[in-house]
Design a protein around this motif. Sequence first.
Motif: not given
Lengths: 656, 656
Positions: A441, B377, B381-386, A78, A433
């Motif tokens: 990343x 969070x 919205x999970x997971x989040x990439x940075x 996502x 996750x």
Amino acid sequence: MTHADLLLTNAAVVTMNAAFDVFKSGAIAISGNRIAAVGPAEEIASEWAAKETVDCGGRTIIPGLVNAHTHAPMTLLRGLADDLRLDVWLLGYMMPVEREFVSPDFCRLGTLLACAEMIRSGVTCFADMYYFEEHVARATAEAGMRAVCSQTVLKFTTPDADSYEDSLAAARDFILGWKDHPLIRPSVAPHAPYTCTPEILKACAELAAETGAVLHIHISETATEVENWRKQYGMPVVPWVKRQNLFEANVLAAHCVHVDEGEIRQLYNAGAGVAHNPTSNLKLGSGVAPVVKMLEVGLNVGIGTDGPASNNDLDMFEETRLTAILAKGVSGDPTAIPARSALSMATILGARALRVGDITGSLEVGKRADLAIVDLDPIHSSPKFERDPNAVYSQIVYTAKAADVTDVMVEGRWLMRGRELKTLAPDDLQLAARDYARRIDAFLIEREQSALNKLIAIGGVGQEESFEVQVKSRIADPEKVRAALTGPELSTVRHVHYREFDTYFFFDEPERSRLRYREDEFIGEKGEVTNVRARLTHIGPAKEGEYGGSVLLSRSRFIAPAGHSLRFYREYFKPASERAIEKDRLRWLVVYQNTEFFVNLDQLIRPPQDGYFIEIKSRTWSKRDADAKATLIVELLTLLGAEPGGGVKDEYVDWA
Amino acid sequence: MTHADLLLTNAAVVTMNAAFDVFKSGAIAISGNRIAAVGPAEEIASEWAAKETVDCGGRTIIPGLVNAHTHAPMTLLRGLADDLRLDVWLLGYMMPVEREFVSPDFCRLGTLLACAEMIRSGVTCFADMYYFEEHVARATAEAGMRAVCSQTVLKFTTPDADSYEDSLAAARDFILGWKDHPLIRPSVAPHAPYTCTPEILKACAELAAETGAVLHIHISETATEVENWRKQYGMPVVPWVKRQNLFEANVLAAHCVHVDEGEIRQLYNAGAGVAHNPTSNLKLGSGVAPVVKMLEVGLNVGIGTDGPASNNDLDMFEETRLTAILAKGVSGDPTAIPARSALSMATILGARALRVGDITGSLEVGKRADLAIVDLDPIHSSPKFERDPNAVYSQIVYTAKAADVTDVMVEGRWLMRGRELKTLAPDDLQLAARDYARRIDAFLIEREQSALNKLIAIGGVGQEESFEVQVKSRIADPEKVRAALTGPELSTVRHVHYREFDTYFFFDEPERSRLRYREDEFIGEKGEVTNVRARLTHIGPAKEGEYGGSVLLSRSRFIAPAGHSLRFYREYFKPASERAIEKDRLRWLVVYQNTEFFVNLDQLIRPPQDGYFIEIKSRTWSKRDADAKATLIVELLTLLGAEPGGGVKDEYVDWA
């Protein structure tokens, strides 16, 4: 009094049955996994006694929503890469990350996370298409959700198979092993016409027809796909897949953005279901599917979120609302797809498209107890009007949000109560996750410099066949080859004369891939240059196999037209080293034993080499096909008067 | 150490400043109503000491969202009537309900309810356009929100004014009275070019230019509007409003769905702001505004929800997301309006469009502390990439939802803390709103049978000028009139001869409105019928005023072409009674004292009446204009040789 296990009362019940009955003050009686009664609360109360009664506090019960097309494990991807060109997104991010990370564990975790999100937003049933689909099925059953789980088959190698034959075998095993599961309908998914071969489509249709499984496929998602089909086959995609016997199976066709009225009728006549994915189709720039026409013709059109990598969530409330308003906006007709129709698509029509309309998709006696309870009284839905009998649909579609779902049940079992998940531990899932996200990343940061990614960023890249069979030999007398080529066992389809100028770029990458910049000068009969063509080819590391003198290679090859100069590419790709190869090449496309082969008669000019080389090649998407060709190719070499095994195997650039 | 009142720390801070700075581990210092510092948390902690420190728990602080166009009180009409044709929706539901219910109390309650919803979804500032705008302003200030409040001016009578002159006067008073308010920017809103006259537009532009107020207007919302403009004026809407001096003011143009590239440049050169309303434009079937081109040219394009009667909510997260994906879908370019641009539109560009970009719309030192804290969070919205620096924008735009907003501040004052509203009591508001909904439902159920609503349901209905000045007299010698018409004080623009067959339908309605079915036979020079036209006119009850023999009527008149037979309409409308009038009519359009009048010379055939009647008429949208004409019309009657006051006043159908 009749006895039931559970009574849901003090609720507005929106049945979505054929009469669109709505009981403003209604109740539902549930026995085991089935709905025993639906009707006005007073009537149900006077006829049914239950072990347990749940007061719904005036909330609204709707059939559980059906997400008609998704790739649940991609929840782990996502928001990985957004706002990019489709080729860059797919080839530069999705596919490399999938090749590296997709495993049974990835699919299990991604599916559990997806189920958590879907349950919270009122979804009880979905159609999935991914790899390691048995693990998707297992996770879905663990979450307690209903799904059509489709094992993907592609002509490319995939994270779960080295060849499509392996995928097909896995799909067969999966379907036979899971066919009697109460929640899971195992299914096969030839990914799309352009990522499959006619053989794959036929084999999948046969498997689905034989087992009664649903055949899940992407159809006409982009205008380019349809243009290519018209160019190559003189027809759009739907009639072409019909010729591949696709409609012998129960087809669930996702997208169908670029289908004409004839194709819509063909889909209808074939009894196909369609999954409309408005967010994904907008976000990837694909367009808007002609759903008004599809509904008019009578197709079962469900609504899907597609995978969260292109959405970026699994919110069926957003999707249903978008379906309703988008149809109005593109047609200019504000009466197109009214709220009730949109909710039909998100429930009963979706269920029918997935071939589970007999057991779910509406609140009717005898169907499974698959339902969601929605609070239609938060501030963003206030006030509510009652005059119009369609107002309740309008409230659900235009103002209710996923967060307004308070309770969800599948097969009579609560999956969420008072907004709390009963079968899943979301905190643990989010933690796991996050770990994947960190690793992905890191992988991408390292890869960001890869030659392949840089090639993809330029655009126009396509992937070539993954299997390559070849044999090469040094020969003394080229005239013998020329003579043999006119022999009775062979026929020549095409003959060309080139001068080829190759520059290979090498990189300090762990993968040992290389990039070839090739200029072909086409030579005419009088030795004049008639045409020039420049191309870039990214050649991945090869898995090698030997077959009595011939070589079978399996590797990734990406090809792109080269519109810039060699100097541009040198500066852009910054190779660690490079090497030039120049040769004169006579090439024949011949048919031997009903099989096409390329025969190259090469003379190396730079670096200079005495004598001639003969090279015979063939490429294919099929491992079985490659095996067969590996035998034929050695016969052919002998026929052309060269010595098998007595030659050279490697590419010129590796030894010349 | 410098002292501040409040420190927000342990937050990701998305500033939306010119450099698009994001502080992944950031903090904000607030002094009074302003931002004193923004930056990395460690840096802020080492430089600032505050009375109170709030740990944001790793959540994300964004500038408060700017809803660039809405009609806040229409929250009370949310979902009242959906999925209808625009004319049926507007004329059949919105306008009659507004005429009946819109009051200062309605506007106050609707605005408070809208503010509650907007605060919960992270909005801190909005541009409103409605009636009784002072009451909207008062409620907004009470809720603690920032707004541009625009008093509507229309050529029709409105819920808050009997004539546009009254509206204009009210707008002037409102602007002068509120111009120094810290939260409210009073403004004037000539509703749209097609609902105003050139005089109204000029007067509004003058008022706005003189006071520095924003001029808020609907521009080119539908294709029909632009087609009509091209037909009538030979140009589209933007250049036409420029000729009405509109751009002397600070214009905020809502919709702009159907503007071409030239108009976009004209808006840019005029320094206009634009409000893009994607949901409303889709839902009402209006289309999709060319926002990509607008942004390319450099226009300040904000995003608006429009009123909840056409949306059906005030959710700026949905609106921003739709802006981003819709641009991609209609252009076929998945890189169009990336997430960061979409969030710019929802914040700083919207603020600039509203002319408050100097004080809000981004998190920068010196600006007002207008902000929202968002939880990025939750499971959806999970997971989040940075890896990608734009990932945070993608998370906010593509996955975050209104329900993820936890805290909202305007001018340094908390309006919501931990999802709890601090300035409003939502339960009380919902209760009061429910009461309105019940009354409106009851009103519409009764009205459902009204002749006007049934007329509107047939389609094609338009509204006519609300003021009618007329004088009527019996005359002995028609030749005298004919002679007088050729006199030097008059000039004839047009002359027609009809035979008119009227059937009046009367209804048992409290309003005493009537419906006229009229067939006009146009008579040629030789007495032959050259053309036939049939029309329906719904005539509302009239407010009457007398001016020395002439009559000034103010009433609603709706007109529609009659494509069906009289029998059809009789069966459809089911009148309680009916009456037929047939007459021979000679009609002149004349100019007297620079003013146009219709002169009718009538002979009643059925029911038969001896002699002739002269009737002089004029219609206008302006009460002042009507007053002036009421005097002139009596002079004209005298000039034509008839006796003022000696005649008859009523319509033929009422006495003949």
